[in-house]
Design a protein around this motif. Structure first.
Motif, PDB file in Angstrom:
ATOM      1  N   GLU A  84       0.808  -1.220   0.000  1.00 19.06           N
ATOM      2  CA  GLU A  84       0.000   0.000   0.000  1.00 19.06           C
ATOM      3  C   GLU A  84       0.842   1.271   0.000  1.00 19.06           C
ATOM      4  O   GLU A  84       0.313   2.378   0.037  1.00 19.06           O
ATOM      5  N   GLY A  85       2.150   1.117  -0.001  1.00 18.90           N
ATOM      6  CA  GLY A  85       3.023   2.283   0.002  1.00 18.90           C
ATOM      7  C   GLY A  85       3.481   2.682   1.393  1.00 18.90           C
ATOM      8  O   GLY A  85       4.339   3.558   1.544  1.00 18.90           O
ATOM      9  N   GLY A  86       2.904   2.043   2.404  1.00 18.26           N
ATOM     10  CA  GLY A  86       3.365   2.292   3.751  1.00 18.26           C
ATOM     11  C   GLY A  86       4.690   1.585   3.999  1.00 18.26           C
ATOM     12  O   GLY A  86       5.169   0.822   3.156  1.00 18.26           O
ATOM     13  N   PHE A  87       5.267   1.808   5.128  1.00 18.24           N
ATOM     14  CA  PHE A  87       6.560   1.194   5.390  1.00 18.24           C
ATOM     15  C   PHE A  87       6.813   1.084   6.889  1.00 18.24           C
ATOM     16  O   PHE A  87       6.130   1.709   7.710  1.00 18.24           O
ATOM     17  N   THR A  88       7.787   0.262   7.232  1.00 23.27           N
ATOM     18  CA  THR A  88       8.259   0.146   8.608  1.00 23.27           C
ATOM     19  C   THR A  88       9.732   0.494   8.643  1.00 23.27           C
ATOM     20  O   THR A  88      10.459   0.316   7.658  1.00 23.27           O
ATOM     21  N   GLU A  89      10.175   1.000   9.773  1.00 23.47           N
ATOM     22  CA  GLU A  89      11.592   1.237  10.021  1.00 23.47           C
ATOM     23  C   GLU A  89      11.978   0.483  11.288  1.00 23.47           C
ATOM     24  O   GLU A  89      11.328   0.617  12.324  1.00 23.47           O
ATOM     25  N   THR A  90      13.032  -0.307  11.196  1.00 19.61           N
ATOM     26  CA  THR A  90      13.463  -1.137  12.320  1.00 19.61           C
ATOM     27  C   THR A  90      14.939  -0.906  12.588  1.00 19.61           C
ATOM     28  O   THR A  90      15.759  -0.865  11.667  1.00 19.61           O
ATOM     29  N   LYS A  91      15.250  -0.765  13.867  1.00 20.15           N
ATOM     30  CA  LYS A  91      16.647  -0.609  14.247  1.00 20.15           C
ATOM     31  C   LYS A  91      16.927  -1.405  15.510  1.00 20.15           C
ATOM     32  O   LYS A  91      16.130  -1.428  16.440  1.00 20.15           O
ATOM     33  N   THR A  92      18.081  -2.057  15.524  1.00 23.11           N
ATOM     34  CA  THR A  92      18.562  -2.772  16.699  1.00 23.11           C
ATOM     35  C   THR A  92      19.797  -2.058  17.219  1.00 23.11           C
ATOM     36  O   THR A  92      20.713  -1.744  16.456  1.00 23.11           O
ATOM     37  N   GLY A  93      19.802  -1.771  18.515  1.00 24.60           N
ATOM     38  CA  GLY A  93      20.940  -1.061  19.082  1.00 24.60           C
ATOM     39  C   GLY A  93      20.799  -0.890  20.576  1.00 24.60           C
ATOM     40  O   GLY A  93      19.987  -1.547  21.229  1.00 24.60           O
ATOM     41  N   GLN A  94      21.576   0.018  21.114  1.00 27.36           N
ATOM     42  CA  GLN A  94      21.577   0.283  22.537  1.00 27.36           C
ATOM     43  C   GLN A  94      21.404   1.776  22.782  1.00 27.36           C
ATOM     44  O   GLN A  94      21.732   2.595  21.938  1.00 27.36           O
ATOM     45  N   GLY A  95      20.881   2.103  23.936  1.00 23.38           N
ATOM     46  CA  GLY A  95      20.717   3.496  24.301  1.00 23.38           C
ATOM     47  C   GLY A  95      19.570   3.693  25.273  1.00 23.38           C
ATOM     48  O   GLY A  95      18.768   2.783  25.505  1.00 23.38           O
ATOM     49  N   THR A  96      19.515   4.863  25.841  1.00 18.52           N
ATOM     50  CA  THR A  96      18.450   5.202  26.779  1.00 18.52           C
ATOM     51  C   THR A  96      17.260   5.769  26.010  1.00 18.52           C
ATOM     52  O   THR A  96      17.396   6.226  24.885  1.00 18.52           O
ATOM     53  N   PHE A  97      16.086   5.746  26.659  1.00 22.28           N
ATOM     54  CA  PHE A  97      14.865   6.184  25.997  1.00 22.28           C
ATOM     55  C   PHE A  97      14.363   7.532  26.493  1.00 22.28           C
ATOM     56  O   PHE A  97      13.291   7.969  26.103  1.00 22.28           O
ATOM     57  N   GLY A  98      15.084   8.180  27.365  1.00 15.20           N
ATOM     58  CA  GLY A  98      14.623   9.478  27.837  1.00 15.20           C
ATOM     59  C   GLY A  98      15.590  10.094  28.820  1.00 15.20           C
ATOM     60  O   GLY A  98      16.539   9.461  29.271  1.00 15.20           O
ATOM     61  N   GLY A  99      15.339  11.351  29.147  1.00 14.87           N
ATOM     62  CA  GLY A  99      16.185  12.074  30.074  1.00 14.87           C
ATOM     63  C   GLY A  99      15.756  11.880  31.507  1.00 14.87           C
ATOM     64  O   GLY A  99      14.880  11.096  31.835  1.00 14.87           O
ATOM     65  N   ASP A 100      16.368  12.647  32.408  1.00 19.35           N
ATOM     66  CA  ASP A 100      16.123  12.462  33.831  1.00 19.35           C
ATOM     67  C   ASP A 100      15.500  13.684  34.493  1.00 19.35           C
ATOM     68  O   ASP A 100      15.540  13.809  35.719  1.00 19.35           O
ATOM     69  N   ALA A 101      14.887  14.565  33.709  1.00 21.59           N
ATOM     70  CA  ALA A 101      14.339  15.801  34.266  1.00 21.59           C
ATOM     71  C   ALA A 101      13.310  15.536  35.357  1.00 21.59           C
ATOM     72  O   ALA A 101      13.267  16.214  36.378  1.00 21.59           O
TER      73      ALA A 101
END
Length: 214
Positions: A84-101
Motif C-alpha cells: 500500500e506504500g506504507g513502510f516500517t523502520e526497524t533498528k537494533t541497538g543500545q541506548g536510553t529512551f529518555g532524560g532524567d528531568a
C-alpha cells in the motif's frame, strides 16, 4: 542466559522492584510526551526477569541517567515498504529512551505514596526516602556486573509518512545470573541486596540497567 523481553509500556523508562510472587505484570500508562515508544502497552515478563520471584511490580519511574548516556535513535534504521506504500523502520541497538528531568520527582512521589500505607512495601518506601534524604542510595551500572541489553524498535508509517504505530523488544543477557549472585528475597517477599541485606531495586532506562541499594 539470553532473554527476550517485550517492552512493557509506552513510558520512556521502567523501574523493576522486588515485590513478591507475581507471575506477570501489566503497565498501562499514557504515552510520554517526550518519547512515545509504543502505541500499545504490553507487560509480560519472561522467566528470567521473574527468577526466584524476586521482581514482580512494574512502576513507571524514570531511571537516573547521565547527560553523557547514549540516547537510542532511529538513525540508520532499515526501511521496508508494503504493497500500500506504507513502510516500517526497524533498528537494533543500545541506548536510553529518555532524560532524567522528572526522574527523582517521579520516584519520590511513588515512594511517598507507598510510605503512607502499612506493611512491607511501606517499610521499603520509608527506607528509600530516608536513604534519599541522607544521600546514601547506591547505584551501580549493571553492564559492569554482567547484564547487557539490546533493543529492537520498529516504527510503522502510512504511505503519506504519518506514523501508524511502534513497538519493540529487548534481548537481555545475564539477568538471571545477576539476580542469583547479587540478590536475595527477604522474608517480606521484597528484593534485597545479598551483601548488605538492604533493599534493592533494578531500574531500566532503554537498554541501560541500574542496580540500586538503599
Amino acid at each position: 542466559m539470553v532473554s527476550s523481553v517485550s517492552l512493557f509500556s509506552s513510558s520512556q523508562v521502567l523501574t523493576l522492584l522486588g515485590a513478591g510472587n507475581t507471575s506477570s505484570a501489566n503497565a498501562a500508562v499514557a504515552p510520554s510526551t517526550s518519547q512515545k515508544l509504543l502505541a500499545a502497552a504490553t507487560g509480560n515478563t519472561d522467566d528470567v526477569l521473574k527468577a526466584g520471584n524476586a521482581i514482580g511490580k512494574i512502576i513507571e519511574i524514570v531511571a537516573g541517567m547521565n547527560q553523557s548516556d547514549q540516547v537510542f535513535d532511529m538513525v540508520g534504521a532499515e526501511r521496508v515498504y508494503n504493497d500500500e506504500g506504507g513502510f516500517t523502520e526497524t533498528k537494533t541497538g543500545q541506548g536510553t529512551f529518555g532524560g532524567d528531568a522528572a526522574a527523582q520527582a517521579s520516584a519520590l512521589d511513588y515512594f511517598r505514596e507507598q510510605a503512607n500505607g502499612t506493611g512491607p512495601e511501606a517499610d521499603r518506601a520509608k527506607a528509600y526516602l530516608d536513604a534519599y534524604d541522607k544521600g546514601t542510595i547506591r547505584k551501580y551500572d549493571m553492564s559492569s556486573m554482567g547484564v547487557t541489553s539490546t533493543a529492537t524498535i520498529t516504527k510503522s508509517y502510512y504511505a503519506d509518512g504519518t506514523q501508524s504505530g511502534e513497538g519493540g523488544s529487548f534481548q537481555t543477557v545475564g539477568m538471571a545470573e545477576f539476580l542469583k549472585q547479587y540478590t536475595t528475597v527477604g522474608d517480606d517477599g521484597l528484593l534485597r541486596d545479598k551483601a548488605t541485606g538492604k533493599y534493592a531495586g533494578i531500574e531500566q532506562n532503554g537498554t541501560k540497567f541500574t542496580y540500586s541499594v538503599y
